[in-house]
Design an enzyme around this catalytic site. Structure first.
Site, PDB file in Angstrom:
ATOM      1  CG  HIS A  21      -1.626  -1.251   1.242  1.00 41.31           C
ATOM      2  ND1 HIS A  21      -1.229  -2.048   2.406  1.00 41.31           N
ATOM      3  CD2 HIS A  21      -2.967  -1.281   0.976  1.00 41.31           C
ATOM      4  CE1 HIS A  21      -2.665  -3.124   2.144  1.00 41.31           C
ATOM      5  NE2 HIS A  21      -3.591  -3.014   1.297  1.00 41.31           N
ATOM      6  CB  CYS A 124     -12.198 -15.069  -5.617  1.00 45.63           C
ATOM      7  SG  CYS A 124     -11.080 -14.729  -4.148  1.00 45.63           S
ATOM      8  CB  CYS A 127     -10.818 -11.652  -6.603  1.00 44.72           C
ATOM      9  SG  CYS A 127      -9.300 -12.391  -6.342  1.00 44.72           S
ATOM     10  CG  HIS A 144      -6.841 -13.794  -2.709  1.00 43.56           C
ATOM     11  ND1 HIS A 144      -7.716 -13.567  -3.826  1.00 43.56           N
ATOM     12  CD2 HIS A 144      -6.380 -12.738  -1.475  1.00 43.56           C
ATOM     13  CE1 HIS A 144      -8.051 -12.144  -3.489  1.00 43.56           C
ATOM     14  NE2 HIS A 144      -7.591 -11.812  -2.219  1.00 43.56           N
TER      15      HIS A 144
END
Ligand SMILES: [Zn+2]
Length: 479
Positions: A21, A124, A127, A144
């Protein structure tokens, strides 16, 4: 004066911010600061994506309300502004009323392309996306590596097929420019494999009542990606007071989304399709960065190698962290973090490189007294060459920093060759060095704003004269 809109992706708030991030926010911040330094009018946006199912599940586990969870975690992402010295103009949360109103307006404008059908697919939650069987890796989500959920519902769908050819054309012609090239190629081949209509809602029951209502149908919530993508315009007041929306989006000179490679498809295909359907102007550039590994392993809670950017900043300093992420990680590709690499870079480039050069020159200049800013032709030319490579390469941050650091090495070499301490008249040598340092301070401003400020203060140039004032060193060595 150009009007430039720059956004980061908005993050899921089911966990804490990590180094990935930080990389994205810093990259976007550098672009924003660069445009401001050119005199452009910039609107720089970040925020949090709060309507996902993951939040509902995480809140259940933590036995708190979803609202409490998103409030608590959104704050942690907002606080990066201070800890990483980011220059956002606004921070939007998708649970804010201004966003809800705008997202619902966008839905209504797309209504001619939205229809209801029964559907069965593999979803998912990580996602927030349906996958086709042939996209899975050993039956697991490719992002994932986790099993998917079989969902059977009656939902709203968006007629993506209506826009496939148009979007392909826009991307091929760089009207929506995707950088780097390999991410553009991925999108073109995905479009060529055939685009299917995508699901844009879910049953309110499955969402446990969390999310934004589909206008006119409270049994359904808007699919979280449809709602999340809208943040880029709802933050500008779309659906409310549209003054900023008109200024920076409809009439903006550049609209740039800084995103990770994992969400390229949503931004390159779904988002333009939604905007085309709604009759809204398209974004101009997608800047797609890669991922960071730690000691060449994917960051994961189970391995316990997740790096919190705040820990790094308090252990070292903000500009040390910004420098490492921008220099060591290729701007548009994957890269690796380790404490060893960090300290090596810091000591070599910052403490011994820029820091040492700066303190050497400042010490000599202070002893000498006032120096006229009057460099020779050779120095002027060398600095001008660095500026032109800087402008040309700018978004390839690691390479741009490489150019600045070549200039730093060249100054070191100049001192070693000239041996100013042996010379009676040091004025010309110091003038060349101080002129170079002044330009280096300007060049690093978008990357290392605090360091740039400290340099300018100590160089203390007034009306073409340097009245150097020695203060603290820029980067104390890590021992
Ligand atoms: Zn996934």
């Amino acid at each position: 004066m150009k009007k430039i809109f720059i956004s980061t992706a908005i993050d899921y708030v089911n966990g804490d911010p990590h180094l990935g991030h930080a990389l994205e926010k810093i990259q976007a911040d550098v672009i924003a600061r660069y445009h401001r330094s050119l005199g452009d009018e910039v609107f720089f946006l970040s925020g949090t994506d709060e309507n996902s199912l993951k939040n509902v599940q995480t809140a259940e586990k933590q036995k708190i309300s979803v609202k409490e969870l998103v409030d608590k975690n959104s704050q942690k992402f907002f606080d990066l502004k201070k800890s990483l010295n980011l220059s956002y103009d606004d921070f939007i949360r998708t649970t804010e009323q201004r966003h809800i109103t705008g997202a619902q307006k966008l839905w209504s404008l797309c209504e001619k392309d939205i229809y209801k059908k029964k559907y069965k697919g593999l979803y998912c939650v990580g996602c927030e996306e349906f996958y086709k069987e042939d996209e899975l890796e050993n039956g697991l989500c490719p992002e994932h590596k986790k099993p998917l959920e079989l969902i059977e519902e009656e939902n709203y769908f968006f007629k993506l097929e209506n826009y496939a050819d148009k979007i392909k054309d826009l991307i091929e012609k760089d009207i929506i420019k995707i950088i780097p090239q390999k991410r553009k190629n991925e999108i073109i081949s995905f479009i060529n494999s055939g685009l299917q209509d995508f699901c844009v809602s879910r049953l309110s029951e499955r969402a446990k009542g969390w999310g934004i209502d589909v206008p006119g149908d409270s049994t359904q919530k808007i699919w979280v990606w449809f709602d999340a993508l809208a943040n880029y315009i709802t933050a500008l007041g779309f659906g409310n007071n549209e003054e900023l929306f008109k200024k920076f989006w409809e009439n903006g000179d550049a609209k740039l989304h800084v995103i990770g490679k994992g969400i390229n498809r949503f931004h390159a295909i779904y988002w333009p399709a939604m905007l085309l359907s709604a009759g809204i102007t398209l974004p101009k550039t997608l800047f797609v960065h890669g991922y960071i590994t730690v000691n060449n392993q994917k960051m994961s809670k189970s391995i316990g190698n997740v790096i919190n950017p705040n820990d790094l900043v308090s252990k070292y300093n903000i500009d040390g962290v910004r420098y490492f992420l921008l220099r060591e990680i290729p701007a548009l590709d994957d890269g690796d973090f380790s404490y060893e690499k960090f300290e090596k870079r810091y000591n070599a480039d910052l403490a011994s490189g820029l820091g040492n050069l700066f303190s050497r020159v400042i010490a000599m200049a202070e002893k000498h007294g006032e120096v006229l800013n009057n460099p020779n032709q050779y120095t002027k030319k060398e600095v001008e060459n660095t500026w032109s490579k800087y402008r040309e390469k700018f978004v390839y941050f690691n390479e741009t920093l490489g150019e600045i650091w070549s200039l730093i090495s060249s100054c070191d070499k100049y001192i070693d060759e000239q041996k100013p301490w042996e010379k009676e008249d040091k004025e010309e040598i110091l003038s060349n060095l101080l002129f170079s340092l002044k330009n280096i301070a300007q060049m690093i401003e978008p990357f290392l704003p605090e360091t740039s400020k400290k340099m300018k203060e100590q160089l203390n140039e007034e009306n073409g004269v340097f009245k150097v004032e020695k203060k603290e060193s820029l980067f104390p060595k890590i021992l």
